[in-house]
Design a protein around this motif. Structure first.
Motif, PDB file in Angstrom:
ATOM      1  N   ALA A 109      -7.736  10.425   5.771  1.00 12.24           N
ATOM      2  CA  ALA A 109      -6.849   9.992   7.608  1.00 12.24           C
ATOM      3  C   ALA A 109      -7.314   8.457   7.927  1.00 12.24           C
ATOM      4  N   VAL A 110      -7.490   7.370   7.142  1.00 12.23           N
ATOM      5  CA  VAL A 110      -7.727   6.232   6.913  1.00 12.23           C
ATOM      6  C   VAL A 110      -6.609   5.646   6.171  1.00 12.23           C
ATOM      7  N   PRO A 111      -5.743   4.556   7.147  1.00  5.37           N
ATOM      8  CA  PRO A 111      -5.286   3.431   6.185  1.00  5.37           C
ATOM      9  C   PRO A 111      -5.488   3.914   5.293  1.00  5.37           C
ATOM     10  N   VAL A 112      -4.944   2.501   4.611  1.00  7.18           N
ATOM     11  CA  VAL A 112      -4.657   1.972   2.896  1.00  7.18           C
ATOM     12  C   VAL A 112      -4.603   1.024   3.474  1.00  7.18           C
ATOM     13  N   SER A 113      -4.417  -0.446   2.933  1.00  9.66           N
ATOM     14  CA  SER A 113      -4.031  -2.247   2.634  1.00  9.66           C
ATOM     15  C   SER A 113      -3.744  -2.352   1.980  1.00  9.66           C
ATOM     16  N   ALA A 114      -2.545  -3.378   1.720  1.00 10.70           N
ATOM     17  CA  ALA A 114      -2.263  -3.574   0.000  1.00 10.70           C
ATOM     18  C   ALA A 114      -2.720  -5.049   0.059  1.00 10.70           C
ATOM     19  N   LYS A 115      -2.671  -4.743  -0.920  1.00 10.44           N
ATOM     20  CA  LYS A 115      -4.482  -6.984  -1.454  1.00 10.44           C
ATOM     21  C   LYS A 115      -3.925  -7.180  -2.102  1.00 10.44           C
ATOM     22  N   ASN A 116      -1.943  -7.288  -2.604  1.00 10.61           N
ATOM     23  CA  ASN A 116      -1.450  -7.641  -3.195  1.00 10.61           C
ATOM     24  C   ASN A 116      -0.488  -8.487  -2.053  1.00 10.61           C
ATOM     25  N   PRO A 117      -0.574 -10.161  -1.821  1.00  9.15           N
ATOM     26  CA  PRO A 117      -0.033 -10.659  -0.455  1.00  9.15           C
ATOM     27  C   PRO A 117       1.644 -11.095  -0.944  1.00  9.15           C
ATOM     28  N   ASP A 118       1.563 -10.488  -2.489  1.00  6.97           N
ATOM     29  CA  ASP A 118       3.236 -10.658  -2.463  1.00  6.97           C
ATOM     30  C   ASP A 118       3.916  -9.334  -1.813  1.00  6.97           C
ATOM     31  N   TYR A 119       3.257  -8.488  -1.744  1.00  5.80           N
ATOM     32  CA  TYR A 119       3.987  -6.904  -1.419  1.00  5.80           C
ATOM     33  C   TYR A 119       5.068  -6.587  -0.085  1.00  5.80           C
ATOM     34  N   MET A 120       3.818  -7.682   0.818  1.00  7.64           N
ATOM     35  CA  MET A 120       3.925  -8.006   1.977  1.00  7.64           C
ATOM     36  C   MET A 120       5.578  -8.621   2.513  1.00  7.64           C
ATOM     37  N   MET A 121       5.715  -9.361   1.738  1.00  7.82           N
ATOM     38  CA  MET A 121       6.578 -10.463   1.685  1.00  7.82           C
ATOM     39  C   MET A 121       8.317  -9.884   1.712  1.00  7.82           C
ATOM     40  N   ILE A 122       8.162  -8.229   0.312  1.00  2.00           N
ATOM     41  CA  ILE A 122       9.463  -7.820   0.266  1.00  2.00           C
ATOM     42  C   ILE A 122       9.896  -7.258   1.631  1.00  2.00           C
ATOM     43  N   SER A 123       9.382  -7.021   2.527  1.00  3.54           N
ATOM     44  CA  SER A 123      10.672  -6.602   4.195  1.00  3.54           C
ATOM     45  C   SER A 123      10.460  -7.852   4.987  1.00  3.54           C
ATOM     46  N   ASN A 124       8.549  -8.823   5.004  1.00  2.00           N
ATOM     47  CA  ASN A 124       8.935  -9.836   5.788  1.00  2.00           C
ATOM     48  C   ASN A 124       9.393 -11.161   5.930  1.00  2.00           C
ATOM     49  N   SER A 125       9.950 -11.489   4.427  1.00  2.00           N
ATOM     50  CA  SER A 125      10.257 -12.579   4.292  1.00  2.00           C
ATOM     51  C   SER A 125      11.736 -12.282   4.880  1.00  2.00           C
ATOM     52  N   LYS A 126      12.308 -14.017   5.577  1.00  3.01           N
ATOM     53  CA  LYS A 126      13.368 -13.492   6.179  1.00  3.01           C
ATOM     54  C   LYS A 126      14.444 -14.509   5.313  1.00  3.01           C
ATOM     55  N   LEU A 127      15.381 -14.629   5.456  1.00  3.90           N
ATOM     56  CA  LEU A 127      16.967 -15.472   5.624  1.00  3.90           C
ATOM     57  C   LEU A 127      17.803 -16.503   6.374  1.00  3.90           C
ATOM     58  N   PHE A 128      17.721 -17.719   6.059  1.00  7.53           N
ATOM     59  CA  PHE A 128      18.197 -18.142   7.169  1.00  7.53           C
ATOM     60  C   PHE A 128      16.916 -18.214   8.215  1.00  7.53           C
ATOM     61  N   GLY A 129      15.877 -17.538   7.489  1.00  6.04           N
ATOM     62  CA  GLY A 129      14.471 -17.902   8.241  1.00  6.04           C
ATOM     63  C   GLY A 129      14.793 -17.422   9.976  1.00  6.04           C
ATOM     64  N   SER A 130      15.283 -16.195   9.985  1.00  8.15           N
ATOM     65  CA  SER A 130      16.088 -15.303  10.734  1.00  8.15           C
ATOM     66  C   SER A 130      15.570 -13.747  10.518  1.00  8.15           C
ATOM     67  N   ILE A 131      16.712 -13.546   9.342  1.00  5.26           N
ATOM     68  CA  ILE A 131      16.812 -12.040   9.051  1.00  5.26           C
ATOM     69  C   ILE A 131      16.375 -11.566   8.674  1.00  5.26           C
TER      70      ILE A 131
END
Length: 321
Positions: free
Chosen positions: A143-165
């Motif tokens: 019942a404890v959240p697990v965090s990703a240790k690979n910083p590149d994984y976070m970029m999959i959803s949070n990277s932006k196209l044209f700096g906004s999308i």
């Protein structure tokens, strides 16, 4: 007399485009308060916030059109988010994601087998599968959240196209477009509507109804797993609590948008509008600083009102016949 006819016409219009008109009404309302609702940041955030649920809803819509439901998506969302992050310790990112998607496919296969082949009630059996998946999540994480240790994984959803999308929003659009084309232009899509409209008639017409419905559950499993992957990437963590409210929220959004739980009616645009109306409503209430308890009350009233309008439209059509 003319005013009465006009009022009746407007009421009929509202009953047909209920969720869309609800969005328009909220957009008009937010013209008056001094808020940042119409800022580019907030509008993009609305779509970004809705993206994960819309990805999952794309697959669930196919199941609903086939006159089914899939309540296992909440547990699958949570487990796929946790599974992907755990697999990242041993596998590269693409392979870890692929394993989660394959797992979602397997869960969808099991759901389809139990519903179609064993002829069990989809509401009950998918709810049970969802509980099993949730139990596995709690056992894996305590019942404890697990965090990703690979910083590149976070970029999959949070990277932006044209700096906004964000890429998450782009992924949502791609999934919705693909599923829209599948339902609108392929034989499988037409079979889904036929099976949902009347299962026995579809069988007599030569359609492999069992295969069609089974495939629909497999699609729902894959999109639910993809939603879990994208959500864990966005938050850089996986958790057993992620999918708690997802099944009812998505099914409710699909219905108020015009996708009927009885099957054979609706589609991706209707589900998109229905879910978007709920997200916009949530954003509007946050902007107006409405209390949490009152927000729950207002959401309930809006849902009941929209469904009442839908019922009015159905009754009107029956009376016309």
């Amino acid at each position: 007399m003319r005013s009465r006819d006009l009022g009746k016409s407007l009421f009929k219009l509202a009953s047909k485009q209920k969720a869309f008109l609800a969005i328009v009404a909220m957009l008009i309302l937010m013209l008056f308060p001094d808020t940042r609702f119409y800022s580019a940041y907030n509008l993009l955030d609305i779509f970004n916030s809705a993206s994960v649920n819309l990805i999952i809803a794309a697959g669930v819509t196919v199941v609903i059109i086939c006159a089914g439901c899939d309540l296992s998506i909440g547990g699958l969302l949570s487990l796929s988010s946790i599974m992907t992050i755990m697999l990242l310790e041993y596998l590269p990112i693409p392979l870890a994601i692929l394993c989660s998607l394959v797992f979602g496919l397997i869960v969808g296969f099991i759901n389809g087998f139990l519903v179609v082949h064993q002829k069990t009630e989809p509401f009950v059996i998918t709810l049970g599968i969802g509980m099993v998946l949730k139990g596995i999540c709690l056992q894996l994480t305590n019942a404890v959240p697990v965090s990703a240790k690979n910083p590149d994984y976070m970029m999959i959803s949070n990277s932006k196209l044209f700096g906004s999308i964000t890429y998450l929003s782009i992924a949502m659009v791609v999934v919705l477009v693909i599923m829209y084309c599948v339902l609108r232009y392929t034989q499988f899509g037409r079979n889904c509507y036929a099976v949902g409209g009347d299962y026995e008639v579809a069988v007599y017409a030569g359609i492999n109804a069992r295969k069609t419905k089974w495939t629909a559950f497999m699609i729902s499993g894959v999109t639910a797993a993809l939603g879990g992957v994208m959500l864990s990437s966005r938050l850089n963590a996986g958790s057993p609590v992620y999918g708690d409210a997802v099944p009812l929220l998505i099914h409710c959004g699909a219905v108020i948008g015009g996708t009927s739980l009885t099957g054979g009616k609706g589609g991706i645009p209707q589900t998109f509008i229905g879910l978007l109306s709920l997200v916009v409503l949530q954003n509007v209430m946050n902007m107006l600083h409405v209390g949490g308890y009152v927000q729950l009350l207002i959401r309930g009233i809006v849902i009941v009102l929209i469904l009442w309008l839908d019922n009015f439209e159905v009754k009107r059509k029956l009376e016309a016949v």
